[in-house]
Motif scaffolding. Structure first.
Motif, mmCIF file in Angstrom:
data_model
loop_
_atom_site.group_PDB
_atom_site.id
_atom_site.type_symbol
_atom_site.label_atom_id
_atom_site.label_comp_id
_atom_site.label_asym_id
_atom_site.label_seq_id
_atom_site.Cartn_x
_atom_site.Cartn_y
_atom_site.Cartn_z
ATOM 1 N N THR A 1 -5.464 -2.934 2.010
ATOM 2 C CA THR A 1 -6.532 -3.936 2.001
ATOM 3 C C THR A 1 -7.701 -3.508 2.871
ATOM 4 O OG1 THR A 1 -4.897 -5.688 1.655
ATOM 5 C CG2 THR A 1 -7.052 -6.350 2.485
ATOM 6 N N ASN B 1 -8.947 -0.710 3.270
ATOM 7 C CA ASN B 1 -9.767 0.337 2.666
ATOM 8 C C ASN B 1 -10.593 -0.156 1.486
ATOM 9 O OD1 ASN B 1 -8.756 2.253 4.437
ATOM 10 N ND2 ASN B 1 -7.053 2.811 3.100
ATOM 11 N N ARG B 2 -10.392 -1.389 1.072
ATOM 12 C CA ARG B 2 -11.129 -1.894 -0.078
ATOM 13 C C ARG B 2 -12.577 -2.191 0.295
ATOM 14 N NH1 ARG B 2 -7.539 -6.173 -3.672
ATOM 15 N NH2 ARG B 2 -6.030 -4.653 -4.464
ATOM 16 N N LYS C 1 -2.184 2.074 -5.087
ATOM 17 C CA LYS C 1 -2.861 0.937 -4.457
ATOM 18 C C LYS C 1 -3.521 1.358 -3.157
ATOM 19 C CE LYS C 1 0.525 -2.340 -6.269
ATOM 20 N NZ LYS C 1 1.557 -3.336 -5.920
ATOM 21 N N LEU C 2 -4.649 0.738 -2.901
ATOM 22 C CA LEU C 2 -5.328 0.923 -1.625
ATOM 23 C C LEU C 2 -4.829 -0.106 -0.618
ATOM 24 C CD1 LEU C 2 -9.102 1.366 -2.564
ATOM 25 C CD2 LEU C 2 -7.626 3.080 -1.530
ATOM 26 N N TYR D 1 -2.720 -5.406 -9.129
ATOM 27 C CA TYR D 1 -2.578 -4.630 -7.896
ATOM 28 C C TYR D 1 -2.052 -5.471 -6.741
ATOM 29 C CZ TYR D 1 -5.132 -0.750 -10.037
ATOM 30 O OH TYR D 1 -5.514 0.280 -10.848
ATOM 31 N N SER E 1 0.803 -1.213 0.000
ATOM 32 C CA SER E 1 0.000 0.000 0.000
ATOM 33 C C SER E 1 0.838 1.265 0.000
ATOM 34 C CB SER E 1 -0.956 -0.002 1.204
ATOM 35 O OG SER E 1 -0.218 -0.023 2.421
#
Length: 207
Positions: A17, A19-20, A14-15, A64, A9
Motif C-alpha cells: 500500500t 508504494n501505491r 501486488k504492490l 488486488y 504484498s
C-alpha cells in the motif's frame, strides 16, 4: 509491522500500500494520457474524467485487495456422503489484458471432486471475480483459479475451463471479431483419468 504495508504484498503481483501512487497522482496520469491521445483534458466534457477513471479503476481492479483464501475458508461437511463432481459452469467474468489494458470477457467453468466437504457455490463465482479483477492473461487467470481451489479446498481433483473473447484482437491489431479463446487445466484425478476429463467436457457442453 508497518501499518502502511499491505499484508497481501507478499504476492509478487501486488504492490505494498505504501508504494501505491496517490489518487491525485493517478488523476494526473489520466490527464496526461488524454493529452497524449490528442484531446484537451481541460475541456468541459473531460474535466471530471480523471476522477471517473480512477473511481472506475477502483472497481475494475478490486481483486488486488481481495484474498481468495478468505473466500474459500468456509466449507460444509454435511453433504450426505456426496463425493462426485461438483460443477459451476457459465460463470461470467470481465478482465483486462495486461499487455494492452483492454477488456476480455467470457465464461468460466469450474469442477472439483470433494475430499473433505464442499464450498458454497457462490464462492467459486467470487473466486473467479477476484482474479479477473486484476491485469491478466487468460492463461494465468486459468492457473490462478485452479491453484487457489487446490490450495484451499484440497480436492481429489479440479478442472477449470475459460472461454473468452479478447478486445485486443477485435478492437485493435488484427480486428478479428467473435474469435473465442479456450484455456483449460486439470489437476489430481482429472489430470490422471481421461474418463473424468470426458465427463467434465460433457457437463460443460450439456444444455
Amino acid at each position: 509491522m508497518d501499518a502502511r504495508v499491505n499484508p497481501l504484498s507478499a504476492d509478487p503481483n501486488k504492490l505494498a500500500t505504501s508504494n501505491r501512487p496517490t489518487r491525485a497522482e493517478a488523476e494526473a496520469a489520466v490527464r496526461t494520457l488524454i493529452a497524449w491521445a490528442g484531446d484537451n483534458p481541460e475541456r468541459e466534457g473531460l474535466l471530471d474524467t480523471p476522477k471517473r477513471v480512477t473511481k472506475a479503476f477502483g472497481e475494475l481492479y478490486a481483486g488486488y485487495d481481495q484474498d481468495p483464501k478468505a473466500i474459500l475458508s468456509r466449507t460444509f461437511k454435511e453433504v450426505g456422503g456426496y463425493d462426485d463432481i461438483v460443477m459451476v459452469r457459465d460463470i461470467p467474468f470481465h478482465s483486462h489484458c495486461e499487455h494492452h489494458m483492454v477488456p476480455f470477457t467470457g465464461k468460466a467453468h469450474i469442477a472439483y471432486l470433494p475430499h473433505d466437504g464442499v464450498v458454497g457455490l457462490s464462492k467459486l463465482a467470487r473466486l473467479v471475480e477476484v482474479f479477473a479483477r486484476r491485469l491478466q492473461t487468460q492463461e494465468n487467470l486459468t492457473a490462478q483459479i485452479i491453484d487457489a481451489i487446490n490450495e484451499n479446498l484440497g480436492p481429489r481433483g479440479a478442472a477449470v475451463m475459460l472461454d473468452a473473447e479478447h478486445m485486443c484482437m477485435s478492437m485493435r491489431g488484427v480486428h478479428s471479431e467473435g474469435v473465442s479463446t479456450l484455456t483449460h487445466r486439470f489437476t489430481g484425478v482429472f489430470a490422471e483419468d481421461r474418463t473424468e476429463q470426458d465427463r467434465f467436457f460433457a457437463m460443460v457442453s450439456r444444455r
